[in-house]
Design an enzyme around this catalytic site. Structure first.
Site, PDB file in Angstrom:
ATOM      1  CG  HIS A  79      -1.948  -1.070   1.435  1.00 56.61           C
ATOM      2  ND1 HIS A  79      -1.373  -2.609   1.505  1.00 56.61           N
ATOM      3  CD2 HIS A  79      -2.976  -1.362   1.114  1.00 56.61           C
ATOM      4  CE1 HIS A  79      -2.389  -3.220   1.501  1.00 56.61           C
ATOM      5  NE2 HIS A  79      -3.527  -2.530   1.221  1.00 56.61           N
ATOM      6  CG  HIS A 137      -3.439  -0.379   4.941  1.00 58.00           C
ATOM      7  ND1 HIS A 137      -4.656  -0.488   5.799  1.00 58.00           N
ATOM      8  CD2 HIS A 137      -3.337   0.786   4.335  1.00 58.00           C
ATOM      9  CE1 HIS A 137      -5.203   0.875   5.921  1.00 58.00           C
ATOM     10  NE2 HIS A 137      -4.413   1.692   4.878  1.00 58.00           N
ATOM     11  CG  ASP A 163     -11.439   8.040   5.971  1.00 60.06           C
ATOM     12  OD1 ASP A 163     -12.091   8.709   6.584  1.00 60.06           O
ATOM     13  OD2 ASP A 163     -10.682   8.236   5.010  1.00 60.06           O
ATOM     14  N   GLY A 164     -11.162   3.768   7.633  1.00 61.69           N
ATOM     15  CA  GLY A 164     -11.271   2.132   7.657  1.00 61.69           C
ATOM     16  C   GLY A 164     -11.376   2.098   9.240  1.00 61.69           C
ATOM     17  CG  ASN A 205      -7.047   9.229   2.748  1.00 61.35           C
ATOM     18  OD1 ASN A 205      -8.402   8.859   2.705  1.00 61.35           O
ATOM     19  ND2 ASN A 205      -6.293   8.360   2.822  1.00 61.35           N
ATOM     20  CG  HIS A 247      -6.129   1.746  -0.486  1.00 60.27           C
ATOM     21  ND1 HIS A 247      -6.033   2.507   0.710  1.00 60.27           N
ATOM     22  CD2 HIS A 247      -6.490   0.513  -0.035  1.00 60.27           C
ATOM     23  CE1 HIS A 247      -6.132   1.550   1.638  1.00 60.27           C
ATOM     24  NE2 HIS A 247      -6.371   0.499   1.292  1.00 60.27           N
ATOM     25  CD  GLU A 263     -19.717  -7.366  24.959  1.00 61.46           C
ATOM     26  OE1 GLU A 263     -20.819  -7.740  25.574  1.00 61.46           O
ATOM     27  OE2 GLU A 263     -19.922  -6.704  24.079  1.00 61.46           O
ATOM     28  CG  PHE A 289     -21.766 -11.696  25.251  1.00 63.27           C
ATOM     29  CD1 PHE A 289     -22.865 -11.851  24.192  1.00 63.27           C
ATOM     30  CD2 PHE A 289     -22.437 -11.435  26.563  1.00 63.27           C
ATOM     31  CE1 PHE A 289     -24.280 -11.851  24.507  1.00 63.27           C
ATOM     32  CE2 PHE A 289     -23.803 -11.412  26.827  1.00 63.27           C
ATOM     33  CZ  PHE A 289     -24.694 -11.583  26.008  1.00 63.27           C
ATOM     34  CG  HIS A 325     -23.271 -16.808  32.818  1.00 60.43           C
ATOM     35  ND1 HIS A 325     -22.275 -16.136  33.730  1.00 60.43           N
ATOM     36  CD2 HIS A 325     -24.366 -16.693  33.452  1.00 60.43           C
ATOM     37  CE1 HIS A 325     -22.801 -15.609  34.796  1.00 60.43           C
ATOM     38  NE2 HIS A 325     -24.082 -15.848  34.698  1.00 60.43           N
ATOM     39  CG  HIS A 346     -27.946 -14.732  26.828  1.00 59.85           C
ATOM     40  ND1 HIS A 346     -28.627 -14.199  25.778  1.00 59.85           N
ATOM     41  CD2 HIS A 346     -27.620 -13.726  27.437  1.00 59.85           C
ATOM     42  CE1 HIS A 346     -28.693 -12.987  25.928  1.00 59.85           C
ATOM     43  NE2 HIS A 346     -28.126 -12.493  27.169  1.00 59.85           N
ATOM     44  NE  ARG A 361     -27.059 -18.333  36.148  1.00 60.23           N
ATOM     45  CZ  ARG A 361     -28.381 -18.192  35.687  1.00 60.23           C
ATOM     46  NH1 ARG A 361     -28.965 -18.898  34.858  1.00 60.23           N
ATOM     47  NH2 ARG A 361     -29.135 -17.115  36.236  1.00 60.23           N
TER      48      ARG A 361
END
Length: 657
Positions: free
Chosen positions: A27, A67, A156-157, A186, A261, A408, A434, A458, A470, A516
């Protein structure tokens, strides 16, 4: 800007361009745009010592848009880090220290692994948390031995990715005043102009997150950049975003377009770019002597700054010997010799959920491992991950309880940044299901081999009434598939104790899956076998069957033994709290635990696919290859096959009884 400074900047630009061109991939656009800022940071702004890239009080630089790695390798070479020019020329090649994206541990001067967009930004929050906490813990009047900034460049990414929202919100809430981010504004993404997909007002967004936002209209304007950085440093109560308008691919024929890019410029366009920047078009990896001399000024400045810090620390050791010894121990990542002295075996008086056992163990370790720090994603009361005798970091930065909020991914990235900073053993916690939200941060923790700890509770269908959304089913085996990530699923309170000890001792990334529901407490003398990943919990001299289980299913396996005996089946039970650690054992030990000549029955409340390596030839798995269900936990377990009757049925088939 003097001619020499401009030449030095263009040297950086074109080293990166030549590296990409030689590799025929990479790049070039971002390096052409960001070289003025990068020159300014490394040459004039940052406190760093190229001769010692691990100096604890250095400023940290994170290239979140990883990159653009050719830019980072080129500046590290020019600044005097141990990145030889031959390595820049070997960009993206086998066994080079200049891989396609920056890799922590591979290249001197690379602070964290970046590339998956947004994560460098997220880890920079962890770096800044670590600096703020260690400064509060160790600094004394007129002796600021921890006093550095974290600089992060993002595009931006990065800011499109959801993790940037989580991380920026957390950073503003925590008031990380020594965090300075540069937004490479940019107006271009890989698909084309950012107006295709990214039209939000980034300035207002970050101001709403309690950041200071500054603007630089031209990324080539060093004076404006210098003033903005100075203003950012003056603001100590909140982080700063400096929005810098740049031209991607500056100086190249395709400047300002997405064409520059993500691919090499090509021979002809490379020549035209060099001509535009005043360099010999036929020369590759050209470093003018006067530019090299200018870049060479960095190393002695860094040595001087380091020597000044060494002198300060020498005074600190005299004035505060105990703190100095503790500081030295933690930055060397050494545990105190008696770090486990507060740990006590759990008695077998009553069942204990492993999440509750984890809280007891974590607090005991916290008394002897003050560098242990972390929190949960708004679930401390449920995951039991809070230090009862410590303050909230948000209120008192000396506190070790960090309330990450429902973030998370941001939490786990911050944990990785804290670990990469050094001097801390950080953890983050949430419900196991999660972990999906944070999976790529777990992968980077493993890839970097940082001492990042993740406490998931859990852990199975034992969650019960909350139902399949869950109840983690595929998660355990999925995370076991990540190389270099240590898995822990303890069977009881005493295995939990052993797993926590291993987690802090191993100095690498690991996760725990804790229950749990309450589980019977096992003999602490037997559970010491957990340190080998798997061990024979209940033996039988005339064993006809090996039952292998983890976590809560161990108690079910033990419960089945009398029924098996009554049916004329002699079985031994193997507890396997960690696949990874078991695989590290020698072949003789593994064969003693899992004899090749005996049939094997694996029992685990999760996906079955990873078990077949252990039961190959003659075996079966009682597991879950579907989603769970909403009902009280005992009913869910029974309906999905986790019963003594089902174990007996499988055992009879395997033994021919």
């Amino acid at each position: 800007m003097s001619d020499l400074v401009q030449k030095s900047i263009n040297t950086l630009r074109l080293l990166a361009v030549d590296a990409v061109e030689k590799a025929k991939s990479g790049h070039p656009g971002a390096p052409l745009a960001l070289s003025p800022l990068t020159y300014l940071l490394y040459h004039d702004v940052m406190k760093h010592d190229p001769a010692d890239h691990k100096w604890i009080d250095r400023d940290r630089f994170v290239l979140s848009n990883g990159h653009a790695s050719a830019l980072l390798y080129s500046v590290l070479h020019l600044a005097g880090y141990d990145v030889p020019l031959d390595q820049v020329k070997s960009f993206r090649q086998w066994h080079s220290i200049t891989p396609g994206h920056p890799e922590y541990g591979e290249t001197p001067g690379v602070e964290v692994t970046t590339g998956p967009l947004g994560q460098g930004f997220g880890m920079s929050i962890g770096l800044a948390i670590a600096e703020k906490h260690m400064a509060a813990r160790f600094n004394q009047p007129d002796m600021p031995i921890v006093d550095h900034h974290t600089y992060v460049v993002c595009g931006d990414g990065d800011l499109m990715e959801g993790i940037s929202h989580e991380a920026a919100s957390l950073a503003g809430t925590l008031g990380l005043g020594k965090l300075i981010a540069f937004y490479d504004d940019n107006l271009i993404s890989l698909d084309g102009p950012t107006e295709l997909s990214f039209t939000e007002d980034v300035t207002k967004r970050f101001e709403a997150y309690h950041w200071q936002v500054l603007h630089v209209a031209d990324g080539n304007d060093l004076d404006a950049l210098t003033k903005a950085i100075a203003e950012a440093k003056r603001e100590t109560s909140k982080p700063t975003l400096i929005r810098v308008r740049t031209v991607i691919g500056y100086g190249s024929p395709h400047a300002g377009t997405s064409k520059v890019h993500g691919e090499a410029l090509g021979a002809e366009n490379t020549k035209k770019t060099k001509e535009f920047l005043g360099f010999p078009p036929e020369e590759s990896f050209y470093i003018p002597e006067d530019a090299a001399a200018s870049w060479g000024e960095i190393k002695p400045k860094g040595k001087k700054a380091h020597e000044e810090w060494d002198a300060l620390f020498a005074k600190y050791k005299v004035a505060h010997p105990d703190l100095a010894a503790e500081f030295s121990r933690t930055i060397k990542a050494e545990l105190a010799a008696d770090f486990d002295k507060e740990l006590k075996p759990f008695p077998a008086e009553k069942p204990v959920a492993t999440r509750n056992a984890g809280q007891v163990v974590m607090n005991a370790l916290g008394k002897t491992i003050p560098e242990l720090i972390g929190g949960a994603a708004d679930l401390t009361a449920s995951t039991k991950t809070i230090f009862k005798d410590s303050a909230n970091f948000h209120v008192d930065p000396n506190g070790r309880n960090i309330f990450f909020g429902v973030r998370e991914f941001g939490m786990c990235a911050a944990v990785n940044g804290m670990a990469a900073h050094g001097g801390l053993i950080p953890f983050g916690s949430t419900f196991f299901v999660f972990s999906d939200y944070a999976r790529n941060a777990l992968r980077l923790a493993a890839l970097m081999s940082t001492h990042s700890l993740f406490v998931f509770t859990h852990d199975s269908i034992g969650l019960g009434e909350d139902g399949p959304t869950h109840q983690p089913v595929e998660h355990l085996m999925s995370l076991r598939a990540i190389p270099q990530l240590t898995d822990f699923r303890p069977a009881d309170a005493n295995e939990t104790l052993e797993c926590w000890k291993l987690a802090v001792e191993r100095k690498s990334a690991s996760f725990m899956a804790l229950s749990r529901q309450d589980l019977p407490v096992l003999d602490p003398e037997k559970t010491k076998g957990a340190r080998k990943g798997a061990y024979v919990l209940e033996d039988a001299a005339d064993a006809q069957l090996v039952i292998i289980a983890t976590g809560s299913e161990i108690s079910l396996a033990l419960k089945a033994l009398p029924e098996l005996k009554a049916a004329g089946i002699s079985a031994k039970v193997v507890s396997m709290p960690s696949f990874k650690i078991f695989e590290e054992q020698d072949e003789a030990y593994k064969a003693s635990v899992l004899p090749a000549n005996l049939p094997k029955l694996a029992i685990e409340a999760g996906a079955t696919m990873g078990w077949y390596k252990y039961i190959a030839g003659n075996g079966a798995v009682i597991g879950i290859d579907r989603f769970g269900a909403s009902a009280p936990a005992p009913i869910v377990f029974e309906k999905l096959g986790f019963s003594v009757a089902n174990i007996l049925e499988h055992a009879k088939k395997l033994t021919g009884k």
